[in-house]
Motif scaffolding. Structure first.
Motif, PDB file in Angstrom:
ATOM      1  N   ASP A   1      42.086 -20.349  28.748  1.00  0.00           N
ATOM      2  CA  ASP A   1      42.196 -18.903  28.914  1.00  0.00           C
ATOM      3  C   ASP A   1      40.548 -18.176  29.068  1.00  0.00           C
ATOM      4  N   ALA A   2      39.806 -18.937  28.047  1.00  0.00           N
ATOM      5  CA  ALA A   2      38.408 -18.446  28.216  1.00  0.00           C
ATOM      6  C   ALA A   2      37.802 -19.026  29.564  1.00  0.00           C
ATOM      7  N   ALA A   3      38.092 -20.129  29.845  1.00  0.00           N
ATOM      8  CA  ALA A   3      37.437 -20.659  30.877  1.00  0.00           C
ATOM      9  C   ALA A   3      37.857 -19.926  32.223  1.00  0.00           C
ATOM     10  N   LEU A   4      39.238 -19.495  32.305  1.00  0.00           N
ATOM     11  CA  LEU A   4      39.734 -18.980  33.626  1.00  0.00           C
ATOM     12  C   LEU A   4      38.936 -17.369  33.659  1.00  0.00           C
ATOM     13  N   ARG A   5      38.936 -16.936  32.385  1.00  0.00           N
ATOM     14  CA  ARG A   5      38.195 -15.483  32.417  1.00  0.00           C
ATOM     15  C   ARG A   5      36.686 -15.671  32.734  1.00  0.00           C
ATOM     16  N   ALA A   6      36.013 -16.885  32.516  1.00  0.00           N
ATOM     17  CA  ALA A   6      34.718 -16.992  32.973  1.00  0.00           C
ATOM     18  C   ALA A   6      34.738 -16.956  34.312  1.00  0.00           C
ATOM     19  N   CYS A   7      35.724 -17.658  35.101  1.00  0.00           N
ATOM     20  CA  CYS A   7      35.845 -17.805  36.529  1.00  0.00           C
ATOM     21  C   CYS A   7      36.126 -16.306  36.965  1.00  0.00           C
ATOM     22  N   ARG A   8      36.772 -15.496  36.274  1.00  0.00           N
ATOM     23  CA  ARG A   8      36.835 -14.206  36.991  1.00  0.00           C
ATOM     24  C   ARG A   8      35.356 -13.489  36.874  1.00  0.00           C
TER      25      ARG A   8
ATOM     26  N   LEU B   1      37.780 -18.121  42.395  1.00  0.00           N
ATOM     27  CA  LEU B   1      38.957 -18.116  42.103  1.00  0.00           C
ATOM     28  C   LEU B   1      39.447 -19.546  42.334  1.00  0.00           C
ATOM     29  N   ALA B   2      38.646 -20.005  43.249  1.00  0.00           N
ATOM     30  CA  ALA B   2      38.819 -21.453  43.768  1.00  0.00           C
ATOM     31  C   ALA B   2      38.597 -22.585  42.427  1.00  0.00           C
ATOM     32  N   SER B   3      37.785 -22.113  41.598  1.00  0.00           N
ATOM     33  CA  SER B   3      37.511 -23.098  40.466  1.00  0.00           C
ATOM     34  C   SER B   3      38.580 -22.599  39.219  1.00  0.00           C
ATOM     35  N   ALA B   4      39.115 -21.617  39.467  1.00  0.00           N
ATOM     36  CA  ALA B   4      40.011 -21.191  38.548  1.00  0.00           C
ATOM     37  C   ALA B   4      41.236 -21.911  38.727  1.00  0.00           C
ATOM     38  N   ILE B   5      41.679 -22.186  40.125  1.00  0.00           N
ATOM     39  CA  ILE B   5      42.749 -23.043  40.602  1.00  0.00           C
ATOM     40  C   ILE B   5      42.402 -24.437  40.308  1.00  0.00           C
ATOM     41  N   ARG B   6      41.242 -24.846  40.661  1.00  0.00           N
ATOM     42  CA  ARG B   6      40.866 -26.483  40.329  1.00  0.00           C
ATOM     43  C   ARG B   6      41.136 -26.503  38.769  1.00  0.00           C
ATOM     44  N   ILE B   7      40.747 -25.755  37.965  1.00  0.00           N
ATOM     45  CA  ILE B   7      40.758 -26.115  36.584  1.00  0.00           C
ATOM     46  C   ILE B   7      42.275 -26.400  36.303  1.00  0.00           C
TER      47      ILE B   7
ATOM     48  N   PRO C   1      50.322 -15.012  30.792  1.00  0.00           N
ATOM     49  CA  PRO C   1      49.793 -13.504  30.531  1.00  0.00           C
ATOM     50  C   PRO C   1      48.439 -13.438  31.369  1.00  0.00           C
ATOM     51  N   THR C   2      47.523 -14.382  31.156  1.00  0.00           N
ATOM     52  CA  THR C   2      46.330 -14.380  31.538  1.00  0.00           C
ATOM     53  C   THR C   2      46.498 -14.600  33.256  1.00  0.00           C
ATOM     54  N   LEU C   3      47.069 -15.524  33.665  1.00  0.00           N
ATOM     55  CA  LEU C   3      47.195 -15.771  35.106  1.00  0.00           C
ATOM     56  C   LEU C   3      47.821 -14.406  35.932  1.00  0.00           C
ATOM     57  N   ASP C   4      48.688 -13.939  35.282  1.00  0.00           N
ATOM     58  CA  ASP C   4      49.262 -12.323  35.958  1.00  0.00           C
ATOM     59  C   ASP C   4      48.068 -11.525  35.924  1.00  0.00           C
ATOM     60  N   GLU C   5      47.441 -11.330  34.670  1.00  0.00           N
ATOM     61  CA  GLU C   5      46.466 -10.232  34.521  1.00  0.00           C
ATOM     62  C   GLU C   5      45.352 -10.504  35.511  1.00  0.00           C
ATOM     63  N   LEU C   6      44.896 -11.656  35.865  1.00  0.00           N
ATOM     64  CA  LEU C   6      43.803 -12.211  36.570  1.00  0.00           C
ATOM     65  C   LEU C   6      44.182 -12.238  37.924  1.00  0.00           C
ATOM     66  N   GLY C   7      45.336 -12.289  38.314  1.00  0.00           N
ATOM     67  CA  GLY C   7      45.828 -12.689  39.514  1.00  0.00           C
ATOM     68  C   GLY C   7      45.775 -13.992  40.053  1.00  0.00           C
TER      69      GLY C   7
ATOM     70  N   SER D   1      47.191 -17.573  40.848  1.00  0.00           N
ATOM     71  CA  SER D   1      48.214 -18.294  41.314  1.00  0.00           C
ATOM     72  C   SER D   1      48.007 -19.878  41.126  1.00  0.00           C
ATOM     73  N   THR D   2      48.967 -20.432  40.689  1.00  0.00           N
ATOM     74  CA  THR D   2      49.166 -21.814  40.149  1.00  0.00           C
ATOM     75  C   THR D   2      49.315 -22.523  41.289  1.00  0.00           C
ATOM     76  N   PRO D   3      48.717 -23.709  41.317  1.00  0.00           N
ATOM     77  CA  PRO D   3      48.696 -24.665  42.522  1.00  0.00           C
ATOM     78  C   PRO D   3      50.170 -24.757  43.160  1.00  0.00           C
ATOM     79  N   GLU D   4      51.154 -24.862  42.132  1.00  0.00           N
ATOM     80  CA  GLU D   4      52.390 -25.097  42.383  1.00  0.00           C
ATOM     81  C   GLU D   4      52.920 -23.578  43.455  1.00  0.00           C
ATOM     82  N   GLU D   5      52.439 -22.459  42.865  1.00  0.00           N
ATOM     83  CA  GLU D   5      52.794 -21.123  43.505  1.00  0.00           C
ATOM     84  C   GLU D   5      52.240 -21.168  45.053  1.00  0.00           C
ATOM     85  N   LEU D   6      51.206 -21.910  45.098  1.00  0.00           N
ATOM     86  CA  LEU D   6      50.213 -21.979  46.482  1.00  0.00           C
ATOM     87  C   LEU D   6      51.068 -22.982  47.346  1.00  0.00           C
ATOM     88  N   GLY D   7      51.576 -23.824  46.907  1.00  0.00           N
ATOM     89  CA  GLY D   7      52.327 -25.113  47.579  1.00  0.00           C
ATOM     90  C   GLY D   7      51.273 -26.156  47.851  1.00  0.00           C
ATOM     91  N   ILE D   8      50.285 -26.070  47.141  1.00  0.00           N
ATOM     92  CA  ILE D   8      49.213 -27.118  47.212  1.00  0.00           C
ATOM     93  C   ILE D   8      49.339 -28.219  46.269  1.00  0.00           C
TER      94      ILE D   8
END
Lengths: 177, 141
Positions: free
Chosen positions: B81-88, B93-99, B123-129, B131-138
């Motif tokens: 969560d902290a790492a994703l917020r750091a990405c924000r 965004l690319a690094s967030a998905i990579r994580i 909650p964090t994913l929704d808040e920051l917008g 998408s998971t790799p699954e949602e993007l189809g990658i």
């Protein structure tokens, strides 16, 4: 079948992979592993595709055209406003391969095994040629008649009569024990 | 030559009988020569603090993530969560998905870990917008 052989020959002789035979989900198949063909400037930050090091020192695509620059600008705003395609495009700017793409099998083993068999085959041809054109004539000591006389001579001089050779021959009956 | 060999082996035996410091505790996961062992909570807190740095820069994010992925563990949701917020904060965004991809890979054969992480991070994913790799189809090849 012919195409496959040509590809393997191509792999042995030239180091560029054949685009037609790379797996379905390969991207940018003219480059492999994010490497530039030729020398790489190791004094600058590098890009890499590694499972154990997810974030490389630089993005995959550095030089951005106008469209990419606009996308990067949009990235600074709320990410919820980006479409799926835009998010994928942003990911692809930064990374050449996704984790599943990095982990996909390459089929390299077919090249390796094929190459092994080719060289074994060539070696076999060399061996056959050698046995026909290089070996001297077969010594006469291998002939059946010679071997029989040799065996009789060994029995006559009682070679190893206690525990070995002649001990196994029954001299009275004239046969092996 | 034989005598020299005996002399060497005798000295070898002597050094083995010297008591080796540390690594005596039956429960010690690491062999520290001194000091206390860090608990899981301390480890997590340390990493959360690292990524929560308000002015974290891109290098620190990459260094932190690459180091964390190098450990023999799957990071706790709070660290991610902290790492994703750091990405924000870094507009990355690319690094967030990579994580997310990286922690799924870290789970290895334990398929239940990644869905649990996504569930905790939802909650964090929704808040920051994000998408998971699954949602993007990658996530598929």
């Amino acid at each position: 079948m012919l195409r496959l052989t040509a590809a393997r020959g191509g792999r042995l002789l030239a180091r560029r992979p054949m685009a037609a035979l790379t797996p379905v989900c390969s991207r940018a198949s003219s480059h492999s592993d994010g490497e530039v063909s030729g020398s790489v400037d190791m004094s600058r930050p590098l890009y890499w595709n590694r499972l154990d090091t997810p974030l490389p020192d630089k993005a995959f695509k550095d030089v951005l055209n106008a469209e990419d620059t606009a996308l990067k600008q949009k990235e600074k705003g709320p990410w919820g406003q980006l479409s799926k395609e835009e998010k994928i495009a942003i990911y692809r700017l930064a990374f050449q391969r996704t984790y599943p793409e990095m982990k996909q099998s390459t089929g390299e083993w077919k090249t390796v095994v094929g190459g092994i068999f080719i060289f074994l085959g060539l070696t076999g041809l060399v061996v056959i040629w050698q046995s026909l054109y290089v070996y001297p004539p077969r010594p006469r000591t291998f002939d059946d008649e010679w071997q029989a006389r040799q065996l009789q001579r060994m029995l006559d001089m009682r070679v190893n009569p206690v525990e070995g050779f002649s001990a196994k021959w029954d001299y009275e009956k004239g046969q092996w024990k | 030559m034989f005598r020299a060999a005996v002399r060497l082996s005798v000295s070898g035996v002597r050094s083995l009988t010297r008591v080796q410091p540390g690594c005596q505790g039956a429960l010690a996961a690491r062999c520290y020569s001194h000091g206390k062992e860090e608990t899981d909570e301390e480890f997590d807190a340390r990493w959360v603090t690292y990524f929560n740095k308000p002015d974290i820069d891109a290098w620190e994010l990459r260094k932190g993530m690459n180091t964390l992925i190098g450990y023999d563990l799957v990071p706790e949701p709070k660290i991610l969560d902290a790492a994703l917020r750091a990405c924000r904060r870094l507009d990355d965004l690319a690094s967030a998905i990579r994580i997310l991809e990286a922690v799924k890979d870290k789970s290895g054969p334990h398929k239940a870990i990644y869905p649990y992480l996504v569930q905790e991070l939802r909650p964090t994913l929704d808040e920051l917008g994000i998408s998971t790799p699954e949602e993007l189809g990658i996530d598929k090849c």
